[in-house]
Each structure stands twice: as structure tokens, then as C-alpha cells.
Design an enzyme around this catalytic site. Structure first.
Site, PDB file in Angstrom:
ATOM      1  N   ALA A  13      11.647   2.687   7.942  1.00 25.57           N
ATOM      2  CA  ALA A  13      12.415   3.784   7.306  1.00 25.57           C
ATOM      3  C   ALA A  13      12.103   3.930   5.992  1.00 25.57           C
ATOM      4  O   ALA A  13      12.937   4.220   5.052  1.00 25.57           O
ATOM      5  CB  ALA A  13      14.044   3.495   7.620  1.00 25.57           C
ATOM      6  N   GLY A  17       7.859   6.596   6.631  1.00 26.06           N
ATOM      7  CA  GLY A  17       8.681   6.754   7.733  1.00 26.06           C
ATOM      8  C   GLY A  17       9.605   7.743   7.652  1.00 26.06           C
ATOM      9  O   GLY A  17       9.847   8.824   8.609  1.00 26.06           O
ATOM     10  N   ASP A  36      14.491  -0.046  11.600  1.00 31.88           N
ATOM     11  CA  ASP A  36      13.960  -0.806  10.244  1.00 31.88           C
ATOM     12  C   ASP A  36      14.736  -2.152  10.510  1.00 31.88           C
ATOM     13  O   ASP A  36      15.604  -2.326  11.255  1.00 31.88           O
ATOM     14  CB  ASP A  36      14.218  -0.101   8.979  1.00 31.88           C
ATOM     15  CG  ASP A  36      13.383  -0.635   7.800  1.00 31.88           C
ATOM     16  OD1 ASP A  36      12.510   0.185   7.293  1.00 31.88           O
ATOM     17  OD2 ASP A  36      13.712  -1.809   7.662  1.00 31.88           O
ATOM     18  N   ARG A  91      -5.928 -10.343  -0.573  1.00 34.51           N
ATOM     19  CA  ARG A  91      -5.859  -9.156   0.336  1.00 34.51           C
ATOM     20  C   ARG A  91      -5.530  -9.775   1.768  1.00 34.51           C
ATOM     21  O   ARG A  91      -4.861  -9.607   2.645  1.00 34.51           O
ATOM     22  CB  ARG A  91      -7.122  -8.612   0.309  1.00 34.51           C
ATOM     23  CG  ARG A  91      -7.414  -7.338   1.319  1.00 34.51           C
ATOM     24  CD  ARG A  91      -8.966  -7.169   1.502  1.00 34.51           C
ATOM     25  NE  ARG A  91      -9.710  -8.345   1.974  1.00 34.51           N
ATOM     26  CZ  ARG A  91      -9.644  -8.432   3.265  1.00 34.51           C
ATOM     27  NH1 ARG A  91      -9.239  -7.677   4.090  1.00 34.51           N
ATOM     28  NH2 ARG A  91     -10.343  -9.516   3.705  1.00 34.51           N
ATOM     29  N   ASP A 151      -7.385  11.223   4.405  1.00 38.42           N
ATOM     30  CA  ASP A 151      -8.590  10.946   3.406  1.00 38.42           C
ATOM     31  C   ASP A 151      -9.059  12.487   3.418  1.00 38.42           C
ATOM     32  O   ASP A 151      -9.749  12.941   2.395  1.00 38.42           O
ATOM     33  CB  ASP A 151      -9.506   9.980   3.860  1.00 38.42           C
ATOM     34  CG  ASP A 151      -8.887   8.740   3.719  1.00 38.42           C
ATOM     35  OD1 ASP A 151      -7.935   8.258   3.066  1.00 38.42           O
ATOM     36  OD2 ASP A 151      -9.295   7.764   4.559  1.00 38.42           O
ATOM     37  N   ARG A 154      -7.381  14.750   1.143  1.00 37.30           N
ATOM     38  CA  ARG A 154      -7.418  14.579  -0.222  1.00 37.30           C
ATOM     39  C   ARG A 154      -8.831  15.147  -0.674  1.00 37.30           C
ATOM     40  O   ARG A 154      -8.921  15.952  -1.532  1.00 37.30           O
ATOM     41  CB  ARG A 154      -7.533  13.106  -0.531  1.00 37.30           C
ATOM     42  CG  ARG A 154      -6.044  12.432  -0.487  1.00 37.30           C
ATOM     43  CD  ARG A 154      -6.071  11.019  -0.659  1.00 37.30           C
ATOM     44  NE  ARG A 154      -4.723  10.514  -0.794  1.00 37.30           N
ATOM     45  CZ  ARG A 154      -4.194   9.404  -0.374  1.00 37.30           C
ATOM     46  NH1 ARG A 154      -5.144   8.475   0.228  1.00 37.30           N
ATOM     47  NH2 ARG A 154      -3.100   9.034  -0.356  1.00 37.30           N
ATOM     48  N   HIS A 178     -10.611   2.609   6.255  1.00 38.16           N
ATOM     49  CA  HIS A 178      -9.717   3.391   5.504  1.00 38.16           C
ATOM     50  C   HIS A 178      -9.703   2.555   4.085  1.00 38.16           C
ATOM     51  O   HIS A 178      -8.776   1.991   3.928  1.00 38.16           O
ATOM     52  CB  HIS A 178      -8.445   3.639   6.128  1.00 38.16           C
ATOM     53  CG  HIS A 178      -7.309   4.197   5.104  1.00 38.16           C
ATOM     54  ND1 HIS A 178      -7.437   5.539   4.727  1.00 38.16           N
ATOM     55  CD2 HIS A 178      -5.889   3.845   4.781  1.00 38.16           C
ATOM     56  CE1 HIS A 178      -6.433   5.789   3.942  1.00 38.16           C
ATOM     57  NE2 HIS A 178      -5.514   4.689   3.809  1.00 38.16           N
TER      58      HIS A 178
HETATM   59  N1  APR Z   1      10.352  -4.330  11.305  1.00 44.54           N
HETATM   60  C1  APR Z   1      10.595  -3.262  10.991  1.00 44.54           C
HETATM   61  N2  APR Z   1      10.601  -2.475   9.864  1.00 44.54           N
HETATM   62  C2  APR Z   1       9.930  -3.422   8.987  1.00 44.54           C
HETATM   63  C3  APR Z   1       9.859  -4.596   8.976  1.00 44.54           C
HETATM   64  C4  APR Z   1       9.849  -5.376  10.281  1.00 44.54           C
HETATM   65  N3  APR Z   1       9.403  -6.256  10.811  1.00 44.54           N
HETATM   66  N4  APR Z   1       9.150  -5.214   7.783  1.00 44.54           N
HETATM   67  C5  APR Z   1       9.464  -4.133   6.840  1.00 44.54           C
HETATM   68  N5  APR Z   1       9.960  -3.327   7.450  1.00 44.54           N
HETATM   69  C6  APR Z   1      10.106  -1.903   6.654  1.00 44.54           C
HETATM   70  C7  APR Z   1      10.604  -2.012   5.374  1.00 44.54           C
HETATM   71  O1  APR Z   1      12.024  -2.559   5.597  1.00 44.54           O
HETATM   72  C8  APR Z   1      10.474  -0.702   4.647  1.00 44.54           C
HETATM   73  O2  APR Z   1      11.804   0.015   4.959  1.00 44.54           O
HETATM   74  O3  APR Z   1       9.140  -1.060   6.631  1.00 44.54           O
HETATM   75  C9  APR Z   1       9.376  -0.164   5.527  1.00 44.54           C
HETATM   76  C10 APR Z   1       8.094   0.153   4.666  1.00 44.54           C
HETATM   77  O4  APR Z   1       8.445   1.228   3.823  1.00 44.54           O
HETATM   78  P1  APR Z   1       8.209   1.272   2.098  1.00 44.54           P
HETATM   79  O5  APR Z   1       8.012  -0.100   1.545  1.00 44.54           O
HETATM   80  O6  APR Z   1       8.605   2.577   1.744  1.00 44.54           O
HETATM   81  O7  APR Z   1       6.456   1.801   2.588  1.00 44.54           O
HETATM   82  P2  APR Z   1       5.845   3.204   2.926  1.00 44.54           P
HETATM   83  O8  APR Z   1       5.380   3.708   1.600  1.00 44.54           O
HETATM   84  O9  APR Z   1       6.620   4.000   3.680  1.00 44.54           O
HETATM   85  O10 APR Z   1       4.532   2.530   3.614  1.00 44.54           O
HETATM   86  C11 APR Z   1       4.271   1.871   4.607  1.00 44.54           C
HETATM   87  O11 APR Z   1       2.178   2.923   5.218  1.00 44.54           O
HETATM   88  O12 APR Z   1       0.695   3.931   3.910  1.00 44.54           O
HETATM   89  C12 APR Z   1       1.080   2.616   4.426  1.00 44.54           C
HETATM   90  O13 APR Z   1       0.365   0.986   2.546  1.00 44.54           O
HETATM   91  C13 APR Z   1       1.284   1.756   3.256  1.00 44.54           C
HETATM   92  O14 APR Z   1       1.499  -0.319   4.883  1.00 44.54           O
HETATM   93  C14 APR Z   1       2.421   0.866   4.027  1.00 44.54           C
HETATM   94  C15 APR Z   1       2.864   1.638   5.205  1.00 44.54           C
END
Ligand code: APR
Length: 316
Positions: A13, A17, A36, A91, A151, A154, A178
Site C-alpha cells: 500500500a 500500490g 500490506d 545490490r 520505459d 518515458r 529493466h
Molecule cells: N508484505 C506486504 N507488504 C510489504 C511487505 C511484505 N512482506 N514488505 C514491505 N511491504 C510494503 C511496505 O510496507 C510499503 O507500504 O510495500 C510497500 C512499498 O511501498 P513504497 O515503499 O512506497 O514503494 P513504492 O514506491 O510503492 O515502490 C514499490 O515498486 O517501482 C518499484 O522499486 C520500486 O520495488 C519498489 C516497488
């Protein structure tokens, strides 16, 4: 005729998401479940989004949950769960952290849905979608990664800015992994059918290709905290729409290859036909030697990452 609404579950979330959930609901594509690991977060976002329904004119039901039971019988599951890279973290370490998350998420999802279509967004994308395939056991046409649509969007944007022409007239194709070695394809990038190789010189094209390759990093650099989410979210929803409305769209998606483009056993960005069964066809383009060489370089990078994540999956 009785019809059942389609069910879209979004895992994570966070920024991406939430954007996926929002756009899918706005477009009335189906009922949306957001989940989440953080308690309250998906519930709060879902309630907020649901309360915009009467304003945005949608009646999709939006649910927030920490319990995977609520994702039962999903038609589509979008996995965005993951952690961003921490300062000083290499990485390979990030690969393992996110592989463990995507593994757990996929196991949970598969407990409650038998044949979902899974779209992975979590990074590093090509390796994470491989994890989801290995863990879910789903056939290759039901599992894909979102990268090429973003991509290409963009690249399309940079072309329209450079030529001062309408965004909607520009079509672009970006293939490969990617990452930095992705392969934007100028020959297949057009403005109303006219290849950009007829509209720009080499220096201009090289500059836009380079900016596309670094497109994600450019936004991270500007935001300082977090990464792009509006266009990634819109890209996912374009894929969801193609599937749920059986549009047979031709889109670049991260698909599992078995021989196509000289690649075997890896996920890779290629043009596919996307319809209600998922990936209905991988389209093979006739490449020049120079293009095939770039594809080979990108495939080598992806293969290395997949081999690394494979060891993690086998040994924990
Ligand atoms: N189960 C469910 N949710 C999880 C878990 C898990 N085990 N671990 C982490 N999360 C949730 C986090 O709590 C967070 O709300 O995943 C969410 C990730 O959200 P953001 O940190 O805001 O990341 P976001 O910008 O949405 O990107 C998500 O997409 O583009 C890619 O590189 C980016 O890997 C990243 C993903």
C-alpha cells in the site's frame, strides 16, 4: 445476465500500490483489495479511496486488509511490496531482501487464489518476477513484470518534448531488462507512423535513449526520497485493462522466454499480445546485428541476476 465483478488485489500500500488501486477504481475495472504488512495502512488508504467514489463516480468496492484471506479468488494480483535500497546496502543484499518479501507474498497469494494473473512491479524487476513464477508454479502466460510500458512511456515523453509534438502521436518500444542495459528501439519508435530515425539525427536519438535508460534515476534524484509512482501505477493499470477487457494490446512486458530473442529461462522485456488469458503471444521482431548485440548484453545482465536469485531460492 448475472455478472460478477472482477477482483484486483494490490500487495503493497505504498506509492505505486496506492496509485494502481486509485486508477483501477477510477476506471471501474473491478473491486480492489489493498494489502500490506503495516497494520492500518491499507485500511486507511482503502477507506480514503472508497470515499472518493461518489466524487469520481465509481462504485468499485475498495477493501484494505492485512489478511491474505481477503485476496481470495483474485483475477489479478499486483505485487508492489518491497523495500527501497538503504544507504550503503549493495545490490546483491537488496536482491535477497526483496526476493524474501516477494517469495512470502506469492506463497500467501497462492493459498487463496488458484489461477490469478500476477503482475510484478517490485525491483529488481526481472529477478522478482522470476521469484514469483518459481514460487507460484503458475504457467508462464499468467505471470509478467511491468517495465516496458513504463520505459516506453518515458521514451515517448522525451520524443514528444524534443520534437514539440503531441504525446499521443508518439509510440515507442523499449525491450530488454529493466536496468541500465535496457534497449530502447528507435527504429520502432514513431510519430504517427513515421520512424524517429527519419525525424531526428543520431545525436538527438542517442541523448533520448540515454535519458530513457536513466529515467528512473532522474526521478529518484529529484524526489530525494522514494521513486517514481504515478507513471509506474498508470503503466500497471494499462496492463490490467488489457487483460480484464481482453483488449489484445501489443505492449512491451517482462515475459518468460524459452528461446525467443536467443534467451532461455529468463524474464525479459519483449512485445507481447495481452488479452484475457494473459500473455497470448510473444512477438519476435527482426533485429539488426547491432540491436541483437544490445539485447544479448542486457540478457547477460538479467541472467546473472536470475542465477543469483535462483541460488537464494534453493538455499534460502
Ligand atoms: N508484505 C506486504 N507488504 C510489504 C511487505 C511484505 N512482506 N514488505 C514491505 N511491504 C510494503 C511496505 O510496507 C510499503 O507500504 O510495500 C510497500 C512499498 O511501498 P513504497 O515503499 O512506497 O514503494 P513504492 O514506491 O510503492 O515502490 C514499490 O515498486 O517501482 C518499484 O522499486 C520500486 O520495488 C519498489 C516497488
Amino acid at each position: 445476465m448475472v455478472t460478477t465483478r472482477r477482483k484486483i488485489s494490490v500487495v503493497g500500500a505504498g506509492q505505486v500500490g496506492t496509485t494502481v488501486a486509485q486508477l483501477a477504481a477510477y476506471k471501474n475495472l473491478g473491486n480492489v483489495v489493498i494489502t500490506d504488512i503495516v497494520e492500518g495502512l491499507p485500511q486507511g488508504k482503502a477507506l480514503d479511496l472508497q470515499q472518493s467514489g461518489c466524487l469520481q463516480v465509481f462504485d468499485s468496492i475498495v477493501t484494505g486488509t492485512n489478511d491474505y484471506k481477503d485476496t481470495a479468488d483474485s483475477d489479478i494480483v499486483v505485487i508492489t511490496a518491497g523495500l527501497p535500497r538503504k544507504p550503503g546496502q549493495d545490490r546483491s543484499e537488496l536482491l535477497k531482501v526483496n526476493a524474501a518479501i516477494v517469495k512470502d507474498v506469492t506463497e500467501q497469494i497462492m493459498k487463496y487464489s488458484t489461477d490469478p494473473l500476477i503482475i510484478v512491479v517490485s525491483n529488481p524487476l526481472d529477478a522478482m518476477v522470476y521469484v514469483a513464477k518459481e514460487v507460484s508454479g503458475l504457467p508462464k502466460h499468467r505471470i509478467m513484470g511491468m517495465a516496458g510500458v513504463l520505459d516506453s512511456a518515458r521514451f515517448r515523453t522525451f520524443v514528444s518534448l524534443e520534437l514539440n509534438c503531441s504525446l499521443v502521436d508518439v509510440d515507442a518500444m523499449v525491450l530488454g531488462g529493466h536496468g541500465d542495459s535496457m534497449v530502447p528501439m528507435p527504429r520502432y519508435t514513431t510519430v504517427s507512423g513515421i520512424s524517429i530515425t527519419d525525424l531526428m539525427d543520431r545525436e538527438q536519438i542517442d541523448r533520448l535513449v540515454d535519458r530513457t535508460r536513466k529515467g528512473g534515476a532522474e526521478i529518484v534524484g529529484l524526489l530525494k526520497k522514494g521513486s517514481a509512482f504515478l507513471s509506474p501505477g498508470a503503466s500497471v493499470v494499462k496492463m490490467i485493462e488489457a487483460v480484464l477487457l481482453d483488449k489484445k494490446r501489443t505492449l512491451p512486458c517482462t515475459a518468460f522466454l524459452e528461446g525467443e530473442y536467443g534467451c532461455n529461462g529468463i524474464f525479459f522485456g519483449v512485445p507481447v499480445t495481452l488479452g484475457n488469458t494473459g500473455i497470448e503471444q510473444v512477438i519476435e521482431l527482426k533485429l539488426t546485428d547491432a540491436e541483437q548485440e544490445m539485447i544479448n548484453t542486457s540478457a547477460k545482465d538479467v541472467k546473472q541476476m536470475i542465477d543469483e536469485v535462483d541460488v537464494f531460492l534453493k538455499n534460502g
